[in-house]
Design a protein around this motif. Structure first.
Motif, PDB file in Angstrom:
ATOM      1  N   GLU A  28       0.831  -1.207   0.000  1.00  0.00           N
ATOM      2  CA  GLU A  28       0.000   0.000   0.000  1.00  0.00           C
ATOM      3  C   GLU A  28       0.864   1.255   0.000  1.00  0.00           C
ATOM      4  O   GLU A  28       0.492   2.282  -0.577  1.00  0.00           O
ATOM      5  N   CYS A  29       2.040   1.176   0.654  1.00  0.00           N
ATOM      6  CA  CYS A  29       2.950   2.328   0.740  1.00  0.00           C
ATOM      7  C   CYS A  29       3.806   2.479  -0.510  1.00  0.00           C
ATOM      8  O   CYS A  29       4.482   3.498  -0.677  1.00  0.00           O
ATOM      9  N   GLY A  30       3.781   1.467  -1.381  1.00  0.00           N
ATOM     10  CA  GLY A  30       4.505   1.591  -2.644  1.00  0.00           C
ATOM     11  C   GLY A  30       5.627   0.604  -2.878  1.00  0.00           C
ATOM     12  O   GLY A  30       6.391   0.748  -3.843  1.00  0.00           O
ATOM     13  N   LEU A  31       5.778  -0.420  -2.018  1.00  0.00           N
ATOM     14  CA  LEU A  31       6.848  -1.401  -2.214  1.00  0.00           C
ATOM     15  C   LEU A  31       6.718  -2.070  -3.579  1.00  0.00           C
ATOM     16  O   LEU A  31       5.638  -2.513  -3.963  1.00  0.00           O
ATOM     17  N   ARG A  32       7.873  -2.162  -4.305  1.00  0.00           N
ATOM     18  CA  ARG A  32       7.833  -2.736  -5.644  1.00  0.00           C
ATOM     19  C   ARG A  32       8.770  -3.921  -5.824  1.00  0.00           C
ATOM     20  O   ARG A  32       8.663  -4.634  -6.826  1.00  0.00           O
ATOM     21  N   GLY A  33       9.701  -4.115  -4.882  1.00  0.00           N
ATOM     22  CA  GLY A  33      10.650  -5.189  -5.100  1.00  0.00           C
ATOM     23  C   GLY A  33      11.301  -5.724  -3.839  1.00  0.00           C
ATOM     24  O   GLY A  33      11.156  -5.165  -2.756  1.00  0.00           O
ATOM     25  N   VAL A  34      12.011  -6.835  -4.006  1.00  0.00           N
ATOM     26  CA  VAL A  34      12.749  -7.485  -2.929  1.00  0.00           C
ATOM     27  C   VAL A  34      14.134  -7.870  -3.460  1.00  0.00           C
ATOM     28  O   VAL A  34      14.245  -8.446  -4.547  1.00  0.00           O
ATOM     29  N   TYR A  81      13.148 -18.855  -0.324  1.00  0.00           N
ATOM     30  CA  TYR A  81      12.010 -18.285   0.414  1.00  0.00           C
ATOM     31  C   TYR A  81      11.620 -16.926  -0.172  1.00  0.00           C
ATOM     32  O   TYR A  81      10.432 -16.656  -0.423  1.00  0.00           O
ATOM     33  N   PHE A  82      12.626 -16.062  -0.402  1.00  0.00           N
ATOM     34  CA  PHE A  82      12.303 -14.723  -0.902  1.00  0.00           C
ATOM     35  C   PHE A  82      11.933 -14.731  -2.386  1.00  0.00           C
ATOM     36  O   PHE A  82      11.180 -13.864  -2.834  1.00  0.00           O
ATOM     37  N   GLU A  83      12.418 -15.705  -3.129  1.00  0.00           N
ATOM     38  CA  GLU A  83      11.934 -15.878  -4.504  1.00  0.00           C
ATOM     39  C   GLU A  83      10.433 -16.138  -4.493  1.00  0.00           C
ATOM     40  O   GLU A  83       9.668 -15.536  -5.250  1.00  0.00           O
ATOM     41  N   ASP A  84      10.021 -17.047  -3.626  1.00  0.00           N
ATOM     42  CA  ASP A  84       8.607 -17.412  -3.524  1.00  0.00           C
ATOM     43  C   ASP A  84       7.779 -16.238  -3.020  1.00  0.00           C
ATOM     44  O   ASP A  84       6.681 -15.977  -3.530  1.00  0.00           O
ATOM     45  N   LEU A  85       8.306 -15.511  -2.025  1.00  0.00           N
ATOM     46  CA  LEU A  85       7.591 -14.352  -1.474  1.00  0.00           C
ATOM     47  C   LEU A  85       7.372 -13.298  -2.561  1.00  0.00           C
ATOM     48  O   LEU A  85       6.287 -12.717  -2.666  1.00  0.00           O
ATOM     49  N   ALA A  86       8.416 -13.061  -3.357  1.00  0.00           N
ATOM     50  CA  ALA A  86       8.303 -12.075  -4.437  1.00  0.00           C
ATOM     51  C   ALA A  86       7.244 -12.493  -5.454  1.00  0.00           C
ATOM     52  O   ALA A  86       6.444 -11.669  -5.912  1.00  0.00           O
ATOM     53  N   LYS A  87       7.228 -13.759  -5.804  1.00  0.00           N
ATOM     54  CA  LYS A  87       6.238 -14.257  -6.766  1.00  0.00           C
ATOM     55  C   LYS A  87       4.821 -14.124  -6.221  1.00  0.00           C
ATOM     56  O   LYS A  87       3.900 -13.712  -6.934  1.00  0.00           O
ATOM     57  N   GLN A  88       4.650 -14.479  -4.950  1.00  0.00           N
ATOM     58  CA  GLN A  88       3.320 -14.407  -4.326  1.00  0.00           C
ATOM     59  C   GLN A  88       2.743 -13.008  -4.393  1.00  0.00           C
ATOM     60  O   GLN A  88       1.540 -12.818  -4.606  1.00  0.00           O
ATOM     61  N   HIS A  89       3.600 -12.007  -4.183  1.00  0.00           N
ATOM     62  CA  HIS A  89       3.119 -10.625  -4.068  1.00  0.00           C
ATOM     63  C   HIS A  89       3.459  -9.770  -5.289  1.00  0.00           C
ATOM     64  O   HIS A  89       3.342  -8.551  -5.233  1.00  0.00           O
ATOM     65  N   HIS A  90       3.874 -10.439  -6.363  1.00  0.00           N
ATOM     66  CA  HIS A  90       4.168  -9.752  -7.627  1.00  0.00           C
ATOM     67  C   HIS A  90       5.200  -8.641  -7.440  1.00  0.00           C
ATOM     68  O   HIS A  90       5.041  -7.526  -7.954  1.00  0.00           O
ATOM     69  N   LEU A  91       6.242  -8.954  -6.695  1.00  0.00           N
ATOM     70  CA  LEU A  91       7.330  -8.021  -6.450  1.00  0.00           C
ATOM     71  C   LEU A  91       8.516  -8.369  -7.342  1.00  0.00           C
ATOM     72  O   LEU A  91       8.789  -9.541  -7.608  1.00  0.00           O
ATOM     73  N   PHE A  92       9.216  -7.348  -7.782  1.00  0.00           N
ATOM     74  CA  PHE A  92      10.367  -7.544  -8.653  1.00  0.00           C
ATOM     75  C   PHE A  92      11.551  -8.052  -7.824  1.00  0.00           C
ATOM     76  O   PHE A  92      11.912  -7.460  -6.804  1.00  0.00           O
ATOM     77  N   ALA A  93      12.148  -9.151  -8.246  1.00  0.00           N
ATOM     78  CA  ALA A  93      13.287  -9.741  -7.529  1.00  0.00           C
ATOM     79  C   ALA A  93      14.582  -9.160  -8.083  1.00  0.00           C
ATOM     80  O   ALA A  93      14.879  -9.297  -9.271  1.00  0.00           O
ATOM     81  N   THR A  94      15.360  -8.482  -7.217  1.00  0.00           N
ATOM     82  CA  THR A  94      16.606  -7.858  -7.650  1.00  0.00           C
ATOM     83  C   THR A  94      17.821  -8.593  -7.080  1.00  0.00           C
ATOM     84  O   THR A  94      17.691  -9.469  -6.226  1.00  0.00           O
ATOM     85  N   ALA A  95      19.000  -8.188  -7.583  1.00  0.00           N
ATOM     86  CA  ALA A  95      20.240  -8.830  -7.165  1.00  0.00           C
ATOM     87  C   ALA A  95      21.318  -7.779  -6.951  1.00  0.00           C
ATOM     88  O   ALA A  95      21.462  -6.854  -7.759  1.00  0.00           O
TER      89      ALA A  95
END
Length: 300
Positions: free
Chosen positions: A229-235, A249-263
């Motif tokens: 809601e505050c604007g988070l877009r990635g992990v 775990y964080f790959e799965d979390l990102a997929k669940q919440h449609h967040l961009f996975a960065t490196a």
């Protein structure tokens, strides 16, 4: 591992715990044959003007960014902000100024607390390590572990070569003494994680949770909704901080919440952060950089 051509999280000397100048970082990247690097200094975008010039000179792509310090339940957490509008006067730019001022004000108390715990503190060295910026807790950790007066201190043996916490001595010392809840901690001006995400977003940036495995657990999952809601877009999924299990775990979390996975490597200097080497994150590639760039452009 073969060095990758992209690194979305490195630090310059504009971070008080950084080492290399912006030109030096681009020289290193150029020698490695890299295509894109992003400097994410702590609570400042000061590196960007130099980075832009070096990017034009070398052809190595880059973006304006920072790593914003925030708090969550007495834990220090970091939010990466990509594509920040560095020229605008915003809530975030005002907050960054307050953070920097606060860090100067608390220095005497940090010194007093560390000395009360039995450590010799050479403030001249602390300032030298931070120069030309104001000191932060990392500089205290470095100075204490470097100071010959502390050579025989039994409390520091675990951080010395061969000790149980010698793999990342400065980071481990900070966690044991200088973060919230520890003996030598001194509160500074800081915003909560939700405000941090929102202010990065309002400044035109893409907010990304930095190395969340350092603090985020399954018990924190309920917070994701509010972060979104505050604007988070990635992990930042792919980082030297994460074990293989945490990465999955964080790959799965990102997929669940449609967040961009960065490196990103969180490269400072291998002496300060062993194992955090520029360009050594397998998942980083130009597609990731281009997607991030597109997200920034769409936000504009």
């Amino acid at each position: 591992m073969k060095r990758k051509s992209v690194d979305l999280h490195i630090h310059s000397g504009y971070s008080s715990d950084g080492t290399f100048s912006v030109p030096e970082l681009f020289q290193q990247a150029e020698s490695y044959g890299m295509e894109a690097i992003v400097i994410c200094d702590h609570d400042t975008c000061e590196a960007w003007e130099e980075a832009k010039k070096e990017s034009e000179r070398t052809g190595i792509l880059s973006l304006p960014a920072l790593e914003l310090s925030c708090i969550d339940e007495n834990r220090m957490v970091h939010i990466l902000g990509y594509g920040i509008d560095t020229k605008a006067e915003t809530w975030m730019s005002d907050t960054v100024d307050k953070i920097q001022t606060s860090r100067i004000e608390i220095l005497p108390q940090i010194q007093k607390n560390l000395e009360a715990e039995g450590f010799a503190v050479d403030m001249e060295m602390v300032y030298k390590l931070a120069a030309p910026h104001s000191p932060v807790i990392t500089n205290f950790a470095n100075a204490i572990l470097m100071d010959p007066r502390n050579a025989g201190n039994p409390k520091l043996e675990i951080y010395r070569p061969g000790g149980a916490k010698s793999d990342k001595p400065y980071i481990r010392f900070i966690r044991d003494y200088l973060v919230a809840g520890q003996k030598c901690y001194v509160p500074e001006y800081i915003v909560d994680i939700y405000s941090g995400i929102q202010m990065i977003s309002e400044a035109g940036g893409i907010p990304v949770l930095a190395h969340p495995g350092e603090w985020f657990t399954t018990e924190d999952e309920w917070k994701i909704g509010r972060m979104l809601e505050c604007g988070l877009r990635g992990v930042e999924v792919y980082t030297p901080y994460h074990s293989e299990e945490q990465t999955l775990y964080f790959e799965d979390l990102a997929k669940q919440h449609h967040l961009f996975a960065t490196a990103g490597s969180d490269y400072h200097d291998l002496k300060k952060k062993p194992g955090h080497e520029m360009g050594k994150i397998e998942a980083a590639d130009m597609e990731m950089f281009q997607t991030l760039t597109q997200m920034i452009e769409e936000k504009k």
